[in-house]
Enzyme design. Structure first.
Site, PDB file in Angstrom:
ATOM      1  N   ASP A   1       0.884  -1.170   0.000  1.00 45.14           N
ATOM      2  CA  ASP A   1       0.000   0.000   0.000  1.00 45.14           C
ATOM      3  C   ASP A   1       0.921   1.219   0.000  1.00 45.14           C
ATOM      4  O   ASP A   1       1.755   1.346   0.899  1.00 45.14           O
ATOM      5  CB  ASP A   1      -0.844  -0.090   1.285  1.00 45.14           C
ATOM      6  CG  ASP A   1      -1.753   1.093   1.536  1.00 45.14           C
ATOM      7  OD1 ASP A   1      -1.851   1.986   0.677  1.00 45.14           O
ATOM      8  OD2 ASP A   1      -2.389   1.104   2.618  1.00 45.14           O
TER       9      ASP A   1
ATOM     10  N   HIS B   1      -5.824  -3.839   6.994  1.00 43.74           N
ATOM     11  CA  HIS B   1      -5.770  -3.134   8.282  1.00 43.74           C
ATOM     12  C   HIS B   1      -5.837  -4.169   9.402  1.00 43.74           C
ATOM     13  O   HIS B   1      -6.909  -4.531   9.857  1.00 43.74           O
ATOM     14  CB  HIS B   1      -6.911  -2.114   8.395  1.00 43.74           C
ATOM     15  CG  HIS B   1      -6.760  -0.966   7.453  1.00 43.74           C
ATOM     16  ND1 HIS B   1      -7.401  -0.903   6.245  1.00 43.74           N
ATOM     17  CD2 HIS B   1      -6.006   0.153   7.507  1.00 43.74           C
ATOM     18  CE1 HIS B   1      -7.060   0.217   5.615  1.00 43.74           C
ATOM     19  NE2 HIS B   1      -6.219   0.874   6.359  1.00 43.74           N
TER      20      HIS B   1
ATOM     21  N   GLU C   1       1.893   6.223   6.711  1.00 47.05           N
ATOM     22  CA  GLU C   1       1.347   7.225   5.797  1.00 47.05           C
ATOM     23  C   GLU C   1       1.140   8.577   6.453  1.00 47.05           C
ATOM     24  O   GLU C   1       0.039   8.897   6.891  1.00 47.05           O
ATOM     25  CB  GLU C   1       0.056   6.721   5.137  1.00 47.05           C
ATOM     26  CG  GLU C   1      -0.965   6.079   6.049  1.00 47.05           C
ATOM     27  CD  GLU C   1      -2.103   5.447   5.237  1.00 47.05           C
ATOM     28  OE1 GLU C   1      -2.635   6.100   4.327  1.00 47.05           O
ATOM     29  OE2 GLU C   1      -2.441   4.275   5.523  1.00 47.05           O
TER      30      GLU C   1
ATOM     31  N   GLU D   1       3.145   7.561   1.371  1.00 50.15           N
ATOM     32  CA  GLU D   1       2.984   6.276   2.066  1.00 50.15           C
ATOM     33  C   GLU D   1       3.880   5.232   1.421  1.00 50.15           C
ATOM     34  O   GLU D   1       4.086   5.237   0.212  1.00 50.15           O
ATOM     35  CB  GLU D   1       1.516   5.805   1.957  1.00 50.15           C
ATOM     36  CG  GLU D   1       1.245   4.471   2.653  1.00 50.15           C
ATOM     37  CD  GLU D   1      -0.224   4.054   2.593  1.00 50.15           C
ATOM     38  OE1 GLU D   1      -0.965   4.563   1.721  1.00 50.15           O
ATOM     39  OE2 GLU D   1      -0.618   3.214   3.425  1.00 50.15           O
TER      40      GLU D   1
HETATM   41 MN    MN Z   1      -2.801   3.801   1.018  1.00 51.22          MN
HETATM   42 MN    MN Z   2      -2.633   2.657   4.016  1.00 53.43          MN
END
Ligand code: MN
Ligand code: MN
Length: 292
Positions: free
Chosen positions: A91, A160, A186, A271
């Site tokens: 991510d 998450h 991030e 990020e």
């Molecule tokens: Mn992201």
């Molecule tokens: Mn993220």
């Protein structure tokens, strides 16, 4: 090469491609689709729809079906993309400013906060200490972090995974980093209040229940394509638009609200996803090497 390292290279190239093609006047739907196609063409799957956050929009906006939104000039645009191989997710996000250098400071604040966070990663460091580094670096440029957005630990097929990395020294994030942990970090910098709020608009959903009476076929399609990772209704042209809100109200889907800065401040974000190693951390998407 491990699937996680491969996914990192995919995201690096996808973000680089996004930075190459983005321009004022470009439809946001074209940007989202072309970057998602670039991820798929490299043999990976999108881990979530490409998020495009313009100015005060901080997170969770992806193009809707038939979206008419266009990339404006004199704007800050965050591009947040994710890919996975066999559920190993990366991510990552970059911010570009278009047609102006008025936002160079805020973009730099977010980028340098990510760099400072990276340099402080090692086993034993507490998540709140990373947050403290992020906050102080952003403030050194005269901006605020977004206090109610966080980085997050990642597990296979789980974007998450509970533990967070705050963007300030929030002592409740008390867990220590361990070798082998994977964290998306991030930093968000803003010239606004430093908080985001819901816009009461949902463009991204995630499957949270695998059974839904009368609509099982749709849920099965979603699970086949996205598993329990976030998705866009754009990816399912065969499913009627009303289904998504209905399934969310029946508890089968979770809807992510678009998040905007409370005071309408401009928001920048960088990020990357890091694997914690014995003597530091390995960045998987190498976001910091993507200069505008
Ligand atoms: Mn992201
Ligand atoms: Mn993220």
């Amino acid at each position: 090469m491990s699937p996680h390292i491969e996914a990192g290279e995919v995201v690096h190239k996808a973000l680089k491609y996004a930075m190459d093609i983005i321009h004022p006047g470009m439809p946001v739907i074209e940007l989202c689709q072309r970057v998602e196609e670039r991820i798929i063409a490299q043999g990976a799957r999108p881990a979530f729809p490409v998020n495009v956050g313009i100015n005060e929009v901080a997170a969770h906006y992806t193009a809707t079906r038939g979206d008419k939104l266009v990339i404006p000039n004199n704007a800050v645009v965050k591009i947040d993309a994710g890919a996975h191989k066999d559920g190993y997710i990366v991510d990552a996000a970059v911010t570009v400013s278009l047609g102006t250098n008025a936002y160079d400071g805020i973009v730099k604040a977010a980028r340098e906060a990510l760099r400072a966070a990276y340099e402080s990663l090692r086993p034993g460091v507490k998540a709140w200490q990373i947050g403290e580094v992020i906050e102080s670096r952003i403030k050194s440029f005269g901006y605020r972090p977004i206090y109610n957005l966080t980085g997050h630990r990642i597990e296979q097929y789980n974007l998450h995974a509970g533990d967070v990395v705050p963007n300030y020294g929030d002592r409740t994030a008390s867990q220590a980093l361990r070798p082998g942990d994977v964290y998306a970090i991030e930093p968000f910098a803003t010239n606004g209040k430093g908080y985001v709020k819901d816009l009461n608009k949902i463009t991204i959903y995630r499957l949270i229940r695998t059974k839904l009476k009368g609509k099982q076929e749709y849920l099965d399609n979603i699970y086949r394509v996205a598993r329990t990772l976030p998705f866009s209704p754009r990816w399912f042209p065969e499913i009627p638009e009303e289904f998504f809100a209905e399934a969310a109200s029946r508890g089968a889907l979770y809807g992510y609200e678009v998040l905007v800065e409370e005071a309408g401040g401009v928001v920048a974000q960088f990020e990357d996803t890091f694997v914690i190693e014995e003597d530091g951390a390995r960045p998987l998407a190498n976001t910091l090497e993507l200069a505008q």
